[in-house]
Design a protein around this motif. Sequence first.
Motif, mmCIF file in Angstrom:
data_model
loop_
_atom_site.group_PDB
_atom_site.id
_atom_site.type_symbol
_atom_site.label_atom_id
_atom_site.label_comp_id
_atom_site.label_asym_id
_atom_site.label_seq_id
_atom_site.Cartn_x
_atom_site.Cartn_y
_atom_site.Cartn_z
ATOM 1 N N VAL A 1 0.869 -1.172 0.000
ATOM 2 C CA VAL A 1 0.000 0.000 0.000
ATOM 3 C C VAL A 1 0.906 1.221 0.000
ATOM 4 O O VAL A 1 1.771 1.364 0.874
ATOM 5 N N LEU A 2 0.743 2.082 -0.998
ATOM 6 C CA LEU A 2 1.492 3.338 -1.079
ATOM 7 C C LEU A 2 0.564 4.440 -0.593
ATOM 8 O O LEU A 2 -0.412 4.779 -1.269
ATOM 9 N N PHE A 3 0.843 4.999 0.597
ATOM 10 C CA PHE A 3 -0.056 5.990 1.193
ATOM 11 C C PHE A 3 0.423 7.408 0.906
ATOM 12 O O PHE A 3 1.605 7.725 1.055
ATOM 13 N N VAL A 4 -0.544 8.272 0.515
ATOM 14 C CA VAL A 4 -0.261 9.668 0.173
ATOM 15 C C VAL A 4 -1.089 10.569 1.092
ATOM 16 O O VAL A 4 -2.327 10.531 1.059
ATOM 17 N N HIS A 5 -0.436 11.379 1.894
ATOM 18 C CA HIS A 5 -1.120 12.200 2.893
ATOM 19 C C HIS A 5 -1.806 13.408 2.269
ATOM 20 O O HIS A 5 -1.473 13.857 1.173
ATOM 21 N N GLY A 6 -2.754 13.963 3.017
ATOM 22 C CA GLY A 6 -3.442 15.174 2.608
ATOM 23 C C GLY A 6 -2.811 16.421 3.207
ATOM 24 O O GLY A 6 -1.721 16.388 3.759
ATOM 25 N N GLY A 7 -3.555 17.540 3.092
ATOM 26 C CA GLY A 7 -3.061 18.814 3.616
ATOM 27 C C GLY A 7 -3.105 19.934 2.606
ATOM 28 O O GLY A 7 -2.283 20.856 2.653
ATOM 29 N N SER A 8 -4.049 19.860 1.661
ATOM 30 C CA SER A 8 -4.240 20.919 0.658
ATOM 31 C C SER A 8 -3.010 21.137 -0.221
ATOM 32 O O SER A 8 -2.804 22.229 -0.741
ATOM 33 N N TRP A 9 -2.193 20.098 -0.374
ATOM 34 C CA TRP A 9 -0.932 20.170 -1.133
ATOM 35 C C TRP A 9 0.051 21.157 -0.506
ATOM 36 O O TRP A 9 1.133 21.370 -1.061
ATOM 37 N N ARG A 10 -0.299 21.749 0.624
ATOM 38 C CA ARG A 10 0.487 22.849 1.210
ATOM 39 C C ARG A 10 1.188 22.433 2.497
ATOM 40 O O ARG A 10 2.174 23.044 2.903
ATOM 41 N N ASP B 1 6.864 11.150 1.655
ATOM 42 C CA ASP B 1 6.931 12.594 1.470
ATOM 43 C C ASP B 1 6.700 12.929 0.004
ATOM 44 O O ASP B 1 6.973 12.112 -0.887
ATOM 45 N N TYR B 2 6.251 14.156 -0.235
ATOM 46 C CA TYR B 2 6.308 14.738 -1.577
ATOM 47 C C TYR B 2 6.466 16.246 -1.396
ATOM 48 O O TYR B 2 6.155 16.788 -0.329
ATOM 49 N N ARG B 3 6.960 16.906 -2.433
ATOM 50 C CA ARG B 3 7.164 18.348 -2.317
ATOM 51 C C ARG B 3 5.815 19.073 -2.250
ATOM 52 O O ARG B 3 4.918 18.815 -3.053
ATOM 53 N N LEU B 4 5.694 19.947 -1.273
ATOM 54 C CA LEU B 4 4.475 20.719 -1.071
ATOM 55 C C LEU B 4 4.488 21.942 -1.978
ATOM 56 O O LEU B 4 5.512 22.308 -2.562
ATOM 57 N N SER B 5 3.325 22.599 -2.084
ATOM 58 C CA SER B 5 3.203 23.682 -3.062
ATOM 59 C C SER B 5 4.059 24.895 -2.734
ATOM 60 O O SER B 5 4.352 25.701 -3.614
ATOM 61 N N VAL C 1 -2.488 2.259 -4.334
ATOM 62 C CA VAL C 1 -2.226 3.587 -3.801
ATOM 63 C C VAL C 1 -3.463 4.048 -3.034
ATOM 64 O O VAL C 1 -4.587 3.862 -3.478
ATOM 65 N N TRP C 2 -3.245 4.646 -1.860
ATOM 66 C CA TRP C 2 -4.334 5.045 -0.962
ATOM 67 C C TRP C 2 -4.035 6.476 -0.524
ATOM 68 O O TRP C 2 -2.982 6.756 0.041
ATOM 69 N N GLY C 3 -4.945 7.392 -0.798
ATOM 70 C CA GLY C 3 -4.717 8.780 -0.428
ATOM 71 C C GLY C 3 -5.954 9.422 0.157
ATOM 72 O O GLY C 3 -7.082 9.011 -0.129
ATOM 73 N N GLU C 4 -5.732 10.445 0.980
ATOM 74 C CA GLU C 4 -6.860 11.180 1.550
ATOM 75 C C GLU C 4 -6.728 12.656 1.205
ATOM 76 O O GLU C 4 -5.642 13.232 1.224
ATOM 77 N N SER C 5 -7.857 13.251 0.800
ATOM 78 C CA SER C 5 -7.946 14.660 0.439
ATOM 79 C C SER C 5 -6.974 14.982 -0.698
ATOM 80 O O SER C 5 -7.009 14.329 -1.742
ATOM 81 N N ALA C 6 -6.073 15.979 -0.518
ATOM 82 C CA ALA C 6 -5.125 16.298 -1.586
ATOM 83 C C ALA C 6 -4.271 15.092 -1.949
ATOM 84 O O ALA C 6 -3.889 14.911 -3.113
ATOM 85 N N LEU D 1 -9.427 6.223 -2.643
ATOM 86 C CA LEU D 1 -9.429 7.679 -2.494
ATOM 87 C C LEU D 1 -10.475 8.088 -1.467
ATOM 88 O O LEU D 1 -11.649 7.740 -1.602
ATOM 89 N N TRP D 2 -10.048 8.847 -0.470
ATOM 90 C CA TRP D 2 -10.971 9.406 0.509
ATOM 91 C C TRP D 2 -11.113 10.909 0.233
ATOM 92 O O TRP D 2 -10.121 11.645 0.205
ATOM 93 N N TYR D 3 -12.346 11.342 -0.003
ATOM 94 C CA TYR D 3 -12.754 12.747 -0.175
ATOM 95 C C TYR D 3 -11.726 13.556 -0.958
ATOM 96 O O TYR D 3 -11.191 14.567 -0.503
ATOM 97 N N ALA D 4 -11.451 13.103 -2.186
ATOM 98 C CA ALA D 4 -10.362 13.679 -2.981
ATOM 99 C C ALA D 4 -10.870 14.596 -4.085
ATOM 100 O O ALA D 4 -11.866 14.286 -4.743
ATOM 101 N N PRO D 5 -10.195 15.713 -4.355
ATOM 102 C CA PRO D 5 -10.512 16.527 -5.531
ATOM 103 C C PRO D 5 -10.182 15.763 -6.811
ATOM 104 O O PRO D 5 -9.190 15.029 -6.868
#
Length: 297
Positions: free
Chosen positions: A67-76, A109-113, A148-153, A175-179
């Motif tokens: 499972v590749l998890f991607v965190h939320g946070g408005s990309w910011r 991790d990924y680079r934030l906006s 892949v499992w991500g929430e929000s952004a 995907l949980w509540y994703a744009p």
Amino acid sequence: MTAADPPVRELIAAPHPDRAALPPADPREPGVRLLRGVPYHVVEGSRPLELDLWLPTDDQAEPVPLVLFVHGGSWRRGRRDDMGLRTRTWEPGPFARIAATGCAVACVDYRLSGEATFPAPLDDLNAALRWLTLRSAELGIDTRRTVVWGESAGGHLAALLALTSTTPPLAGAVLWYAPSDLTTARGCFTPEDPTTPEALLLGAAPATVPEHAHAASPLARAHPGAPPFLLVHGNEDTLVSCSHSQSLAAALEKAGAPVELWTVAGADHGWHRLSDAQVEEIFTHSLAFARRLHRRS
């Protein structure tokens, strides 16, 4: 120093993530071990990007799925080890629970906006998948069976990864509540506003860079070869309109791709307003979906 000696700059540099020794595993809850803060990618002029890897401790006859998890946070903002508001107090935590079922979890991790604009964060997820594949034998994982499992952004980025990745192709996405659409006004989002999280992700108001906004929209990427998707979204989401998941589900279904949409009655963003039992149900259903895809791939 002789002519054959490497420059001091190279001598003192940290080992490249492709070759660096893995850190020792930290035993966690029964049946689970954790490798924390493993560098997976170095971007020139930026911080090293790291991941946490949760692994089952039981001897495995073959490499375990991922499972590749991607965190939320408005990309910011946001942290790689955070699955959202309602899971922060769980003991054991959500990633330990997933690993205890016999699969690995990579929280990346990924680079934030504020550091770089799109497609930088998507490039980082692809780099993580490449690194995990490169080091898979050492880690005992099989990235050909990645959900892949991500929430929000993070769900937005997870959707893009699932719809575009080919090395290797993913087994599915949760995907949980994703744009899903950065081009059209929905809920509190307007594409003309240069101050929205979406505008900061793109580097300009989406309406002023329509091709860029289109490329960053999972809705525009739906295609017949897409892997199975599970979309879970609250029908009272005040931050990301539920129509994002509804539209993406309709687009995937129209393309002939497998998709399941669960609209959660009474739920706001981050599963706000739901009972603990309802959040547990969503998590359990999402994990069961991922594990079914692990067995199929």
